[in-house]
Design an enzyme around this catalytic site. Structure first.
Site, short mmCIF file in Angstrom:
data_model
loop_
_atom_site.label_atom_id
_atom_site.label_comp_id
_atom_site.label_asym_id
_atom_site.label_seq_id
_atom_site.Cartn_x
_atom_site.Cartn_y
_atom_site.Cartn_z
N SER A 335 0.86 -1.18 0.00
CA SER A 335 0.00 0.00 0.00
C SER A 335 0.90 1.23 0.00
CB SER A 335 -0.91 0.00 1.23
OG SER A 335 -1.86 1.04 1.15
N GLU A 336 0.68 2.15 -0.94
CA GLU A 336 1.66 3.22 -1.15
C GLU A 336 1.77 4.22 -0.01
OE1 GLU A 336 -1.69 4.28 -4.22
OE2 GLU A 336 -0.88 2.48 -3.30
#
Length: 508
Positions: A335-336
């Site tokens: 997840s960025e």
């Protein structure tokens, strides 16, 4: 290229901070209150503000800036909170002249002020924004990245400010300038200038009086990067301790980057999108069923997973594909906002405001999960360490061009991390409905909307069909859904395609 009407006035998408603030070195970094810590923030200053959505935002420092009243601020932050919380408060009081962000999101006031010409907005890819801050803190004036090449962000002409004429017109008053490009090997890269700020407002979990900080879960995000890039970094902490109470190897941000520290009050940790597990395996990350077309897309997308892959899943339908990872297959979700090894939605009562995904939904850890800053997250992405990206689209062209972040003059969500993800060289799979709600084609000879990336899509999955995107041949129909004919697919596809000799029913 998308053309925008503009006047001659234009501006670089970069933030160059003035030199009026000098760092007064002091062994005493502790301030009695947030108000005292921000007292010298002045009109026109550039503020670098940590947080992702509402997670990890310096809410007491923001409130103190609101009360102090400086105006014409430039705020550099991934987004601007929501209408009545986070940086949204400074937008409400019209203290912000310019926002430098990657995502507008659910802040309706942010979008309204931009489209009406009240607010200048530099929309910047999320990974580029993180790296601009990291570079600023490291003394690197500029760098090259493949992100945004071939888009309006690189080509210039994107509206930073519309003319506020009170008539609802969309005449551009300030437009972005083109970026310098350079070819390295067989790829073209875009030059981006670093960001430095006058002040950073950041939030940490624990800090000592020397300024050493620890962050908690995904509340780390942009906070370390903002601190490093500021002349004066101000940290608010949930718990302030004496030197020595934090072990050296527990410290995430050394005190050399922090000039002022203040104890926060009682935190109102709002959750932007409370998302809970239904208790079933297929509901662990959202409802997998209930919509036959959507479920068909999700199940087919899951067929792209391979054992050992590191995968980034976009918001919505792409996220649901994780419900169908086969038993025994190990796939790690990245997840960025700074999480590797993302787990399912939590059970009711186990949600944590400091632990969210890039869609701002509550999530959980898995055994072996890890947490890191936003710049570290995009180093993984930009460096091609992520194997597969699955995301949605507004339009896709026959050459694999992607548009998914803005409808000029109508919808301004921002590109978030999408431009970084699709330009990284990993496999890119688009999941979307085959046509728009009004029946308009979404698969086209060329995209009509501003691009997210050029020639970046490898596979398109809709409720009707699966297309491979060949670099020379264009679209190749490889799979069709049950009950769907090739003639129907042709009628609902706005671009020509080749029918594969090995055409098969859609894998489920």
């Amino acid at each position: 290229m998308i053309m925008f009407h503009r006047k001659l006035l234009s501006a670089n998408i970069s933030v160059l901070s003035r030199s009026k603030h000098t760092i007064a070195k002091s062994s005493n970094k502790v301030f009695a209150s947030p108000a005292a810590a921000v007292a010298d923030i002045s009109d026109g200053d550039t503020l670098l503000v940590g947080g992702f959505g509402l997670c990890g935002i310096p809410q007491f420092l923001i409130e103190a800036v609101k009360e102090a009243g400086p105006r014409n601020l430039t705020c550099v932050s991934n987004n601007a909170g929501v209408d009545d919380f986070g940086l949204g408060k400074l937008l409400q009081t019209n203290q912000v002249k310019r926002m430098v962000s990657s995502y507008v999101g659910e802040n309706k006031n942010f979008e309204k002020q931009y489209l009406s010409g009240q607010l200048e907005v530099e929309l910047t890819p999320q990974g580029t924004l993180a790296e601009k801050l990291r570079a600023g803190g490291a003394g690197i004036p500029a760098f090259f990245t493949s992100t945004a090449f071939g888009t309006v962000i690189q080509q210039g002409g994107f509206p930073i400010k519309y003319k506020a004429d009170g008539k609802g017109g969309m005449e551009v008053e300030i437009a972005s300038k083109p970026r310098e490009t350079r070819k390295f090997g067989d790829r073209t890269y875009v030059m981006e200038e670093a960001i430095r700020g006058d002040f950073a407002l950041i939030k940490a979990w624990k800090g000592d009086t020397n300024g050493n900080l620890m962050f908690r879960a995904t509340a780390r995000n942009f906070n370390p990067d903002c601190a490093k890039a500021a002349k004066i970094a101000i940290a608010e902490v949930e718990e302030l301790v004496q030197p020595g109470e934090l072990k050296p190897d527990e410290i995430h941000l050394p005190g050399i980057y922090v000039h002022r520290i203040v104890q926060g009050g009682k935190y109102d940790k709002r959750i932007e999108k409370l998302t809970l597990s239904t208790g079933s395996d297929e509901g662990s990350r959202g409802k997998g069923g209930g919509d036959g077309s959507r479920d068909r897309i999700v199940r087919r997308a899951a067929k792209e997973f391979r054992d050992g892959m590191y995968v980034n899943l976009g918001i919505g339908v792409p996220t649901l594909a994780s419900n169908y990872i086969p038993a025994g297959m190990r796939v790690e979700l990245q997840s960025e906002n700074g999480l590797l090894g993302m787990g399912p939605y939590p059970k009711a009562g186990e949600q944590d405001a400091d632990l969210i995904n890039a869609g701002k939904e509550t999530v959980s850890y898995l055994k072996g999960s890890s947490i890191f800053s936003s710049s570290e997250s995009f180093a993984m992405i930009r460096g091609s360490h992520v194997d597969l990206t699955i995301l949605g689209a507004l339009e896709v062209s026959a050459q694999g061009d992607l548009a998914n972040w803005i409808i000029p003059g109508k919808m301004v969500k921002g590109m978030g991390g999408a431009m970084d993800l699709v330009s990284s060289g990993n496999k890119v799979v688009v999941t979307m409905e085959h046509t728009a709600k009004n029946g308009a084609h979404k698969i086209l000879p060329q995209c009509n909307l501003p691009l997210t990336g050029t020639r970046v899509v490898d596979l398109i999955i809709t409720e009707l069909a699966v297309f491979e995107v060949h670099p020379d041949k264009g679209l190749i129909l490889t799979e069709f859904a049950e009950g769907v004919t090739v003639e129907e697919i042709k009628a609902k596809t706005g671009a020509p395609f080749i029918v594969s000799d090995s055409l098969i029913p859609m894998q489920q």
